[in-house]
Design a protein around this motif. Structure first.
Motif, PDB file in Angstrom:
ATOM      1  N   LEU A   1       0.283  -0.846   0.013  1.00  0.00           N
ATOM      2  CA  LEU A   1       0.015   0.153  -0.268  1.00  0.00           C
ATOM      3  C   LEU A   1       1.121   1.278   0.207  1.00  0.00           C
ATOM      4  N   PRO A   2       2.301   1.552   0.622  1.00  0.00           N
ATOM      5  CA  PRO A   2       2.894   2.756   0.855  1.00  0.00           C
ATOM      6  C   PRO A   2       3.627   2.546  -0.689  1.00  0.00           C
ATOM      7  N   LEU A   3       3.749   1.756  -1.286  1.00  0.00           N
ATOM      8  CA  LEU A   3       4.624   1.537  -2.157  1.00  0.00           C
ATOM      9  C   LEU A   3       3.303   1.994  -3.991  1.00  0.00           C
ATOM     10  N   ALA A   4       2.282   1.802  -3.621  1.00  0.00           N
ATOM     11  CA  ALA A   4       0.635   2.285  -4.476  1.00  0.00           C
ATOM     12  C   ALA A   4       1.249   3.549  -4.630  1.00  0.00           C
ATOM     13  N   THR A   5       1.415   4.497  -3.059  1.00  0.00           N
ATOM     14  CA  THR A   5       1.495   5.668  -2.785  1.00  0.00           C
ATOM     15  C   THR A   5       2.618   6.502  -4.013  1.00  0.00           C
ATOM     16  N   LYS A   6       2.964   5.588  -3.541  1.00  0.00           N
ATOM     17  CA  LYS A   6       4.499   6.410  -4.324  1.00  0.00           C
ATOM     18  C   LYS A   6       4.727   6.286  -5.839  1.00  0.00           C
ATOM     19  N   LEU A   7       4.423   5.279  -6.098  1.00  0.00           N
ATOM     20  CA  LEU A   7       3.669   4.675  -7.611  1.00  0.00           C
ATOM     21  C   LEU A   7       3.182   5.868  -8.716  1.00  0.00           C
ATOM     22  N   VAL A   8       1.713   6.404  -7.778  1.00  0.00           N
ATOM     23  CA  VAL A   8       1.083   7.101  -8.524  1.00  0.00           C
ATOM     24  C   VAL A   8       0.887   8.595  -8.363  1.00  0.00           C
ATOM     25  N   ARG A   9       0.693   9.396  -9.780  1.00  0.00           N
ATOM     26  CA  ARG A   9       0.689  10.571  -9.734  1.00  0.00           C
ATOM     27  C   ARG A   9       0.359  11.612  -8.957  1.00  0.00           C
ATOM     28  N   ARG A  10       0.730  12.923  -9.053  1.00  0.00           N
ATOM     29  CA  ARG A  10      -0.645  13.482  -8.322  1.00  0.00           C
ATOM     30  C   ARG A  10      -1.995  13.658  -8.990  1.00  0.00           C
ATOM     31  N   GLY A  11      -3.148  13.462  -8.114  1.00  0.00           N
ATOM     32  CA  GLY A  11      -3.674  13.438  -8.547  1.00  0.00           C
ATOM     33  C   GLY A  11      -4.464  12.141  -9.279  1.00  0.00           C
ATOM     34  N   GLY A  12      -4.263  11.211  -8.872  1.00  0.00           N
ATOM     35  CA  GLY A  12      -4.171  10.196  -9.303  1.00  0.00           C
ATOM     36  C   GLY A  12      -4.853   9.287  -7.997  1.00  0.00           C
ATOM     37  N   LYS A  13      -5.429   7.944  -8.524  1.00  0.00           N
ATOM     38  CA  LYS A  13      -5.877   6.891  -8.053  1.00  0.00           C
ATOM     39  C   LYS A  13      -5.526   5.712  -7.555  1.00  0.00           C
ATOM     40  N   VAL A  14      -5.757   5.222  -5.807  1.00  0.00           N
ATOM     41  CA  VAL A  14      -4.860   4.133  -5.270  1.00  0.00           C
ATOM     42  C   VAL A  14      -6.098   3.278  -5.232  1.00  0.00           C
ATOM     43  N   VAL A  15      -6.782   2.174  -5.959  1.00  0.00           N
ATOM     44  CA  VAL A  15      -7.294   0.794  -5.552  1.00  0.00           C
ATOM     45  C   VAL A  15      -6.573  -0.215  -5.325  1.00  0.00           C
ATOM     46  N   VAL A  16      -7.687  -0.164  -4.104  1.00  0.00           N
ATOM     47  CA  VAL A  16      -7.107  -1.273  -2.262  1.00  0.00           C
ATOM     48  C   VAL A  16      -8.042  -1.768  -3.288  1.00  0.00           C
ATOM     49  N   VAL A  17      -7.941  -3.441  -3.803  1.00  0.00           N
ATOM     50  CA  VAL A  17      -8.533  -4.332  -4.313  1.00  0.00           C
ATOM     51  C   VAL A  17      -7.785  -5.854  -3.375  1.00  0.00           C
ATOM     52  N   GLY A  18      -6.566  -5.929  -3.180  1.00  0.00           N
ATOM     53  CA  GLY A  18      -6.282  -6.946  -2.560  1.00  0.00           C
ATOM     54  C   GLY A  18      -6.504  -7.345  -1.209  1.00  0.00           C
ATOM     55  N   GLY A  19      -7.368  -8.056  -0.438  1.00  0.00           N
ATOM     56  CA  GLY A  19      -7.859  -7.626   1.049  1.00  0.00           C
ATOM     57  C   GLY A  19      -7.021  -7.186   2.033  1.00  0.00           C
ATOM     58  N   PHE A  20      -7.338  -6.967   2.838  1.00  0.00           N
ATOM     59  CA  PHE A  20      -6.720  -7.019   4.155  1.00  0.00           C
ATOM     60  C   PHE A  20      -7.280  -7.542   5.230  1.00  0.00           C
ATOM     61  N   ASP A  21      -5.806  -8.348   6.684  1.00  0.00           N
ATOM     62  CA  ASP A  21      -6.445  -9.338   6.876  1.00  0.00           C
ATOM     63  C   ASP A  21      -7.060  -8.592   8.667  1.00  0.00           C
TER      64      ASP A  21
ATOM     65  N   ILE B   1      -4.775  -2.655  11.480  1.00  0.00           N
ATOM     66  CA  ILE B   1      -3.627  -2.669  11.405  1.00  0.00           C
ATOM     67  C   ILE B   1      -2.777  -1.482  10.571  1.00  0.00           C
ATOM     68  N   ALA B   2      -1.447  -1.040  11.573  1.00  0.00           N
ATOM     69  CA  ALA B   2      -1.096   0.052  11.282  1.00  0.00           C
ATOM     70  C   ALA B   2      -0.324   0.308   9.896  1.00  0.00           C
ATOM     71  N   ILE B   3      -0.617   0.605   9.142  1.00  0.00           N
ATOM     72  CA  ILE B   3       0.050   1.197   7.906  1.00  0.00           C
ATOM     73  C   ILE B   3       0.792   2.516   8.032  1.00  0.00           C
ATOM     74  N   PRO B   4       1.992   3.443   8.453  1.00  0.00           N
ATOM     75  CA  PRO B   4       2.807   4.475   7.977  1.00  0.00           C
ATOM     76  C   PRO B   4       2.702   4.778   6.254  1.00  0.00           C
TER      77      PRO B   4
END
Length: 351
Positions: A246-266, A270-273
């Motif tokens: 998830l942090p990786l996804a936010t590094k790969l997306v452009r300004r004004g872009g979208k991160v769509v979380v499809v994979g499931g959480f346990d 869950i703490a994810i900085p």
């Protein structure tokens, strides 16, 4: 009937259990022919979960109608069907507007009826059963649930022509997401830790693939997007990897872009900085996608069935392994060790 029941240690044992009884006039009883193993199933593999002990699970399935209630009008014994397993309580405010995928009682209801793929028979309301064309196999139909999850995320992400899309995870969900993005005219880069999955991704039309390594991936994505970052990133790995992906996804997306979380959480907290200041100041959208339901007036599972029937989606290439119900533990071991086995979608023949 024969069924695989969850054990105390999270594996399966084969047992004889009662065949479900049709509880209402609009219900249908079907013989399960093929079931599948997905990432959600694997997250429960070999985990001690008392609430699942002695239960039948599994939610990717296709089969054949054997009995119908007196109120059923569009199905008859002998019909080949795929069964939708996203089923809410039918009375809450979300179910009333066809957003039953976020019904508060979703898991209670679905596991009581339709989400019981690892048994010989399953029972549910007629509206959850879709007729299969003769040219669509039971194995291919078992992937319709997976592709429906992808289609829901695709709709939320609003993928369009000429966008640069990045997909994290080349399992069945990621490969389904890839096919839909390409169908919409996007350029797609997909990344995974398993080389065999990426080879399949290339075969399915990926414009670029990256195997592991965050630094190399970030550079490759920037090259792929002209230094801007992806318009949309689909996180399709989930589970234990989410604190990294998830942090990786936010590094790969452009300004004004979208991160769509499809994979499931346990489950649980869950703490994810995350780099929240960049996310906020760049107006990056974090979009959570859960299962599937309707898109406008159209059921998303019905849309996927039509696309699969018309040859727009390829399910056959994703099916890498086949097992019988008696071999279900071996099937799960194979699916879980995909880096060694090359497994993508593992099909289980039930009856």
């Amino acid at each position: 009937m024969k069924a695989a029941l969850k054990t105390a240690d999270g594996r399966f044992e084969i047992a004889d259990v009662d065949v479900p009884i049709i509880p209402a006039s609009d219900f249908v009883l079907a013989r399960v022919r093929v079931a599948g193993i997905c990432g959600t199933d694997l997250r429960h593999w070999k985990k001690a979960e008392p609430e699942l002990e002695c239960h039948i699970v599994g939610h990717e399935l296709a089969g054949e109608v054997v009995e119908v209630g007196e109120g059923v009008v569009n199905l008859k014994p002998g019909d080949r069907v795929v069964i939708e397993t996203v089923m809410g309580d039918g009375i809450c405010e979300y179910c009333n507007i066809q957003q039953y995928n976020i019904c508060e009682h979703l898991y209670d209801v679905r596991t009581k009826f339709v989400s019981r793929a690892y048994g010989e028979f399953v029972c549910g309301p007629e509206k959850k059963f879709y007729k299969l064309p003769d040219h669509v196999s039971f194995e291919e139909a078992a992937l319709i649930d997976t592709f429906s999850v992808c289609l829901h995320a695709h709709h939320l992400g609003q993928v369009s022509v000429n966008q640069r899309v990045v997909i994290i995870g080349a399992g069945p969900i990621g490969l389904g997401q890839l096919q839909l993005a390409k169908m919409s005219g996007a350029d797609v880069l997909i990344t995974d830790l398993v080389g065999s999955s990426l080879e399949l991704a290339k075969d399915l039309g990926a414009d670029a693939t990256v195997e592991g390594g965050q630094d190399a991936l970030i550079k490759r994505v920037m090259d792929f997007t002209g230094g801007r970052g992806a318009d949309i990133v689909f996180e399709c790995a989930g589970g234990e990897s989410m604190p990294e992906t998830l942090p990786l996804a936010t590094k790969l997306v452009r300004r004004g872009g979208k991160v769509v979380v499809v994979g499931g959480f346990d489950s649980g907290e869950i703490a994810i900085p995350l780099a929240w200041q960049r996310i906020q100041m760049s107006e990056i959208q974090l979009i959570m996608s859960a299962s599937f339901a309707f898109h406008g007036i159209y059921p998303e599972q019905g849309m996927v069935l039509e696309m699969l029937s018309n040859g727009k989606l390829n399910a056959q290439k994703l099916i890498t392994h086949r097992f019988g119900l008696d071999q279900i533990n071996e099937a799960f071991e194979t699916a879980n060790a995909k880096d060694e086995t090359g497994a993508v979608f593992v099909a289980i023949t039930i009856s």
